[in-house]
Design a protein around this motif. Structure first.
Motif, PDB file in Angstrom:
ATOM      1  N   ARG A  21      -9.758   1.329   3.467  1.00 32.45           N
ATOM      2  CA  ARG A  21      -9.580   2.257   4.595  1.00 32.45           C
ATOM      3  C   ARG A  21     -10.826   2.277   5.488  1.00 32.45           C
ATOM      4  O   ARG A  21     -11.941   2.429   5.020  1.00 32.45           O
ATOM      5  N   HIS A  22     -10.607   2.017   6.774  1.00 37.81           N
ATOM      6  CA  HIS A  22     -11.672   2.043   7.782  1.00 37.81           C
ATOM      7  C   HIS A  22     -12.833   1.091   7.445  1.00 37.81           C
ATOM      8  O   HIS A  22     -13.982   1.374   7.775  1.00 37.81           O
ATOM      9  N   GLY A  77      -4.021  -3.293   2.949  1.00 33.67           N
ATOM     10  CA  GLY A  77      -4.311  -1.904   3.303  1.00 33.67           C
ATOM     11  C   GLY A  77      -4.489  -1.079   2.036  1.00 33.67           C
ATOM     12  O   GLY A  77      -4.506  -1.630   0.935  1.00 33.67           O
ATOM     13  N   GLU A 128      -2.451   2.836  12.731  1.00 30.53           N
ATOM     14  CA  GLU A 128      -2.644   3.777  11.626  1.00 30.53           C
ATOM     15  C   GLU A 128      -1.412   4.634  11.366  1.00 30.53           C
ATOM     16  O   GLU A 128      -1.118   4.957  10.226  1.00 30.53           O
ATOM     17  N   ASP A 142       0.812  -1.211   0.000  1.00 28.05           N
ATOM     18  CA  ASP A 142       0.000   0.000   0.000  1.00 28.05           C
ATOM     19  C   ASP A 142       0.849   1.265   0.000  1.00 28.05           C
ATOM     20  O   ASP A 142       0.346   2.351  -0.262  1.00 28.05           O
ATOM     21  N   SER A 157      -4.558   0.973   8.777  1.00 34.88           N
ATOM     22  CA  SER A 157      -5.523   1.792   8.033  1.00 34.88           C
ATOM     23  C   SER A 157      -6.877   1.106   7.858  1.00 34.88           C
ATOM     24  O   SER A 157      -7.878   1.767   7.601  1.00 34.88           O
ATOM     25  N   ALA A 209      -6.351   2.608   0.008  1.00 36.27           N
ATOM     26  CA  ALA A 209      -7.577   3.420  -0.051  1.00 36.27           C
ATOM     27  C   ALA A 209      -8.835   2.546  -0.102  1.00 36.27           C
ATOM     28  O   ALA A 209      -9.852   2.870   0.528  1.00 36.27           O
TER      29      ALA A 209
END
Ligand code: 8YV
Length: 314
Positions: A202-203, A197, A251, A70, A226, A199
């Motif tokens: 993410r979360h 990991g 993170e 990532d 992340s 975008a």
């Protein structure tokens, strides 16, 4: 970048290596030698940006010395015709061992029990209190069913734990499939994060997922910090919405939020998932083999998914 664990340079002994991390002025070294660089090995999780690639006009390969990539701008690499490899398959078992170590430490409070003994409290105060949680009767969910996810699932089977999983696309595995992270969390008692990991993820583990896991639930993360919404995790652990967490990744490494450090129901490790001599050596050797294959035959052994897709299409 830092030199990793000292295995990368010996693994590349037959190549001419520019040790950027040893250069007093890496920028100047890049300007001077950049045009001669054909492969870039990234032994940590340092950002490999479009800007860096621009300074390496003859770059053909970025060899990430990790399974996770990532930190590499793969899109920018692909646009420039630069291949990207990782070290897939070289640390699955080690990372899965770490996931189970974390799980046992979390559920059975093993580090705290050892501290009880070492401080002399066993003799003065008596036995360490019984833990409320046990692995007995628990179902384990895996978020991600790649090589590491499968290694985690195999261990769960050996522990007598039924396994369920979620990935974007269903896999050909003998485990129950759930259509989303929250559905998976609601169906299991332990959720192990083993997904890349970046975008796209993410979360993915947010407040709703943690709530679905519940007050008796355990979160284990051996992937990337992340993937988990850290403030939501802190508040779920604090309020008891979530039972406990075992984390190897954060993170903003190496910075661990003080709120997490203050919690008794969190077990925290300093990203040691693959951190053994044999595994780190194997990772370095696979990265070096990718570089050699590229320089000698214009081939690579373990391209990352985005690159493999393009290579298969050609
Ligand atoms: C390493 C990892 O700690 O393989 C990965 O993706 O996160 C770990 O094995 C990392 O690559 C740093 O060297």
């Amino acid at each position: 970048p830092a030199p990793g664990d000292g295995f990368l340079v010996p693994a590349c002994a037959d190549l001419r290596v520019l040790r950027l991390w040893e250069e007093p002025d890496p920028e100047e070294a890049l300007a001077r030698y950049g045009a001669g660089i054909r492969a870039l090995a990234n032994p940590g999780e340092h950002p490999v940006t479009a800007d860096l690639m621009d300074r390496l006009p003859n770059l053909g390969l970025i060899a990430q010395v990790g399974v996770g990539y990532d930190s590499v701008d793969v899109e920018a690499a692909v646009r420039r015709g630069v291949l990207v490899t990782n070290v897939a398959g070289s640390n699955d078992e080690e990372v899965a061992d770490t996931a189970f170590g974390l799980l046992l430490m979390t559920v059975r409070q093993l580090a705290r029990a050892e501290a009880h003994l070492r401080s002399g409290r066993w003799a003065t105060d008596g036995p360490y209190p019984l833990t409320a949680m046990s692995l007995r009767g628990r179902t384990l969910g895996v978020l991600g069913m790649g090589k590491i996810g499968r290694a985690v699932a195999r261990r769960a089977e050996a522990f007598g734990m039924p396994v369920a999983y979620h990935t974007r696309t269903r896999r050909d595995v003998p485990y129950r499939y759930l259509p989303g992270p929250a559905e998976l969390a609601a169906a299991v008692d332990v959720l192990v994060v083993a997904i890349p990991g970046g975008a796209a993820t993410r979360h993915l583990v947010d407040a709703a997922v943690l709530q679905a896991l519940g007050p008796d639930g355990v979160l284990v993360n051996v992937a990337r910090g992340s993937v988990v919404d850290e403030p939501a995790l802190v508040s779920a652990l604090r309020s008891g919405t979530l039972g406990a967490a075992g984390l190897d990744v954060f993170e903003d490494e190496p910075n661990v939020p003080p709120e997490l450090l203050a919690l008794d129901n969190a077990v925290l490790l300093p990203h040691v998932g693959s951190a053994t001599v044999p595994t780190r050596r194997a990772m370095a050797e696979l990265a070096a083999s990718n570089i050699r294959a590229w320089l000698e035959r214009h081939e690579v052994l373990t391209p990352v998914a985005e690159v493999a897709e393009l290579l298969n299409r050609d």
